[in-house]
Design a protein around this motif. Structure first.
Motif, PDB file in Angstrom:
ATOM      1  N   HIS A 100       1.537   0.818   2.721  1.00  0.00           N
ATOM      2  CA  HIS A 100       1.222   1.633   1.546  1.00  0.00           C
ATOM      3  C   HIS A 100       1.444   0.790   0.294  1.00  0.00           C
ATOM      4  O   HIS A 100       1.738  -0.407   0.375  1.00  0.00           O
ATOM      5  CB  HIS A 100       2.092   2.889   1.542  1.00  0.00           C
ATOM      6  N   MET A 101       1.329   1.407  -0.865  1.00  0.00           N
ATOM      7  CA  MET A 101       1.426   0.637  -2.091  1.00  0.00           C
ATOM      8  C   MET A 101       2.817   0.061  -2.314  1.00  0.00           C
ATOM      9  O   MET A 101       2.971  -1.093  -2.717  1.00  0.00           O
ATOM     10  CB  MET A 101       1.008   1.479  -3.302  1.00  0.00           C
ATOM     11  N   GLN A 102       3.855   0.842  -2.051  1.00  0.00           N
ATOM     12  CA  GLN A 102       5.219   0.386  -2.338  1.00  0.00           C
ATOM     13  C   GLN A 102       6.158   0.462  -1.139  1.00  0.00           C
ATOM     14  O   GLN A 102       7.352   0.189  -1.272  1.00  0.00           O
ATOM     15  CB  GLN A 102       5.792   1.185  -3.508  1.00  0.00           C
TER      16      GLN A 102
ATOM     17  N   THR B 261       1.653  -3.028  -0.614  1.00  0.00           N
ATOM     18  CA  THR B 261       0.575  -3.859  -1.155  1.00  0.00           C
ATOM     19  C   THR B 261       0.853  -4.311  -2.580  1.00  0.00           C
ATOM     20  O   THR B 261       0.443  -5.403  -2.974  1.00  0.00           O
ATOM     21  CB  THR B 261      -0.754  -3.090  -1.116  1.00  0.00           C
ATOM     22  N   SER B 262       1.557  -3.496  -3.372  1.00  0.00           N
ATOM     23  CA  SER B 262       1.867  -3.910  -4.746  1.00  0.00           C
ATOM     24  C   SER B 262       2.858  -5.057  -4.788  1.00  0.00           C
ATOM     25  O   SER B 262       2.986  -5.735  -5.807  1.00  0.00           O
ATOM     26  CB  SER B 262       2.415  -2.728  -5.555  1.00  0.00           C
ATOM     27  N   ASN B 263       3.557  -5.289  -3.685  1.00  0.00           N
ATOM     28  CA  ASN B 263       4.483  -6.412  -3.583  1.00  0.00           C
ATOM     29  C   ASN B 263       3.856  -7.617  -2.894  1.00  0.00           C
ATOM     30  O   ASN B 263       4.499  -8.648  -2.715  1.00  0.00           O
ATOM     31  CB  ASN B 263       5.735  -5.998  -2.801  1.00  0.00           C
TER      32      ASN B 263
ATOM     33  N   ALA C 236      -5.835  -5.351   4.700  1.00  0.00           N
ATOM     34  CA  ALA C 236      -5.371  -4.322   5.621  1.00  0.00           C
ATOM     35  C   ALA C 236      -5.487  -4.817   7.052  1.00  0.00           C
ATOM     36  O   ALA C 236      -6.468  -5.455   7.425  1.00  0.00           O
ATOM     37  CB  ALA C 236      -6.199  -3.046   5.441  1.00  0.00           C
ATOM     38  N   PRO C 237      -4.475  -4.552   7.876  1.00  0.00           N
ATOM     39  CA  PRO C 237      -4.553  -4.935   9.279  1.00  0.00           C
ATOM     40  C   PRO C 237      -5.818  -4.391   9.918  1.00  0.00           C
ATOM     41  O   PRO C 237      -6.217  -3.251   9.686  1.00  0.00           O
ATOM     42  CB  PRO C 237      -3.308  -4.295   9.890  1.00  0.00           C
ATOM     43  N   LYS C 238      -6.455  -5.214  10.740  1.00  0.00           N
ATOM     44  CA  LYS C 238      -7.723  -4.838  11.362  1.00  0.00           C
ATOM     45  C   LYS C 238      -7.462  -4.203  12.726  1.00  0.00           C
ATOM     46  O   LYS C 238      -6.893  -4.827  13.607  1.00  0.00           O
ATOM     47  CB  LYS C 238      -8.619  -6.069  11.531  1.00  0.00           C
ATOM     48  N   ALA C 239      -7.906  -2.979  12.866  1.00  0.00           N
ATOM     49  CA  ALA C 239      -7.808  -2.334  14.170  1.00  0.00           C
ATOM     50  C   ALA C 239      -8.955  -2.815  15.041  1.00  0.00           C
ATOM     51  O   ALA C 239     -10.031  -3.147  14.556  1.00  0.00           O
ATOM     52  CB  ALA C 239      -7.881  -0.814  14.001  1.00  0.00           C
ATOM     53  N   SER C 240      -8.749  -2.857  16.345  1.00  0.00           N
ATOM     54  CA  SER C 240      -9.810  -3.230  17.259  1.00  0.00           C
ATOM     55  C   SER C 240     -10.883  -2.161  17.205  1.00  0.00           C
ATOM     56  O   SER C 240     -10.633  -0.987  17.331  1.00  0.00           O
ATOM     57  CB  SER C 240      -9.265  -3.332  18.685  1.00  0.00           C
TER      58      SER C 240
END
Length: 344
Positions: free
Chosen positions: A306-308, A255-257, A263-267
């Motif tokens: 994740h972040m990195q 996410t930092s990049n 965030a991907p959405k789960a069903s």
């Protein structure tokens, strides 16, 4: 350095020159994250192209632009009296879009500042209404009007709207023969120039210039780790079960990049999961496609990034890359941040 952008410098610069040569009066936009390439690099390239003005997004971006570029710097965000980071410099051109702001700037510490008067378009973001032009002129005082500007939406009848604003400008007492516009096509610019020859029409261009040839830009991430996993084995922060046997790859870039900022959405429900299952995809397990391409296919996140780093699932039928190998990544450049940018 594991999440990197490689630039084919010769090809990229050839594309820049082609856009500049085919776009008279171009004002490069150098704002935000510098379209993923960095503002300092873009300002230096604009200088090398021999251009006399660039546009930045905010006043916070002005000092860096003044240091990296020796021409004029236009600020796209309109001046406001409550801004505390306004830069007063002879090379800075401020945007004004409210009558009260024009009056406040004219009465402030820089009463002869260079300004760009902006009209409000159907974009409905900033700018004066057509009926406010006379009041704006009356409030200018000794401010120096460098031109008139419109910021158009990315869809709709932009040519007609630009023509309407050009007509309104000519009918007003705004002393401006330079007309700055965003989001007009090459064809629309040609027509507008033919119909309004008395105006010096200057397009402000960002994406088309800097990202016009994506083939010159390659983003790659490094495989940091690799684990064999069995169907049903739980992994990650969320301990999701693996849908089948395969390989779990830990790949640089999170996410930092700018990877998976949403965030991907789960069903969320039995019915929706049933629909996903009927499609035969990994979505039924709450997975979403990642931007990482391995063996010619876009692969699935094992869980939201994740972040990195990101966790990516690879079926057992696919030969997994080795730790240290690089894989291709598709990114949205306007939200991407790289560990390194390599001009080659």
């Amino acid at each position: 350095m594991t999440f990197e952008l490689d630039i084919d410098a010769e090809r990229w610069r050839r594309g820049l020159r082609a856009v500049v040569e085919s776009t008279p009066g171009i004002v490069p936009v150098v704002k935000g994250n510098g379209y993923g390439l960095g503002r300092d690099l873009l300002a230096a390239e604009a200088k090398a192209l021999g251009l006399g003005m660039i546009a930045v997004g905010t006043y916070a971006e002005v000092p860096g632009a003044l240091a990296a570029f020796d021409g004029d710097v236009m600020v796209l965000t309109p001046w406001r009296p409550f801004f505390t980071d306004v830069v007063h410099d002879e090379r800075v051109v401020h945007t004004v879009g409210r009558v009260e702001d024009i009056a406040a700037l004219a009465a402030g510490p820089d009463p002869t500042a260079r300004v760009l008067v902006e009209g409000e378009t159907t974009m409905a973001r900033h700018g004066l209404d057509r009926h406010e032009l006379a009041a704006a002129v009356a409030a200018l005082g000794e401010l120096r009007v460098e031109g008139f500007a419109i910021h158009l939406p990315m869809s709709g009848d932009n040519l007609r709207e630009a023509e309407n604003w050009a007509a309104a400008l000519e009918a007003s007492q705004v002393d401006a023969s330079t007309f700055y516009a965003s989001h007009l096509t090459a064809g629309e610019l040609t027509i507008l120039r033919e119909r309004r020859p008395q105006l010096d029409i200057r397009p402000r261009v960002g994406t088309l210039l800097w990202l016009g040839d994506l083939g010159a830009l390659t983003v790659r991430a490094t495989v940091l780790d690799s684990h064999l996993v069995a169907r049903g084995e739980r992994v990650g922060y969320r301990q999701r079960p693996m849908p089948r046997d395969g390989t779990l790859l830990i790949i640089s870039g999170g996410t930092s990049n700018g990877i998976g900022l949403e965030a991907p959405k789960a069903s969320a429900g039995v019915v929706q999961r049933g629909k996903s299952l009927a499609k035969g995809g990994l979505e039924a397990a709450g997975f979403s496609l990642s931007p990482f391409t391995i063996d010619g296919k876009q692969r699935w996140f094992a869980e939201p990034p994740h972040m990195q780093a990101s966790m990516v699932f690879l079926p057992a039928s696919v030969t997994a890359p080795q730790v240290g190998d690089r894989v291709d990544v598709a990114v949205r450049f306007t939200t991407a941040t790289f560990d390194a940018i390599n001009l080659r």
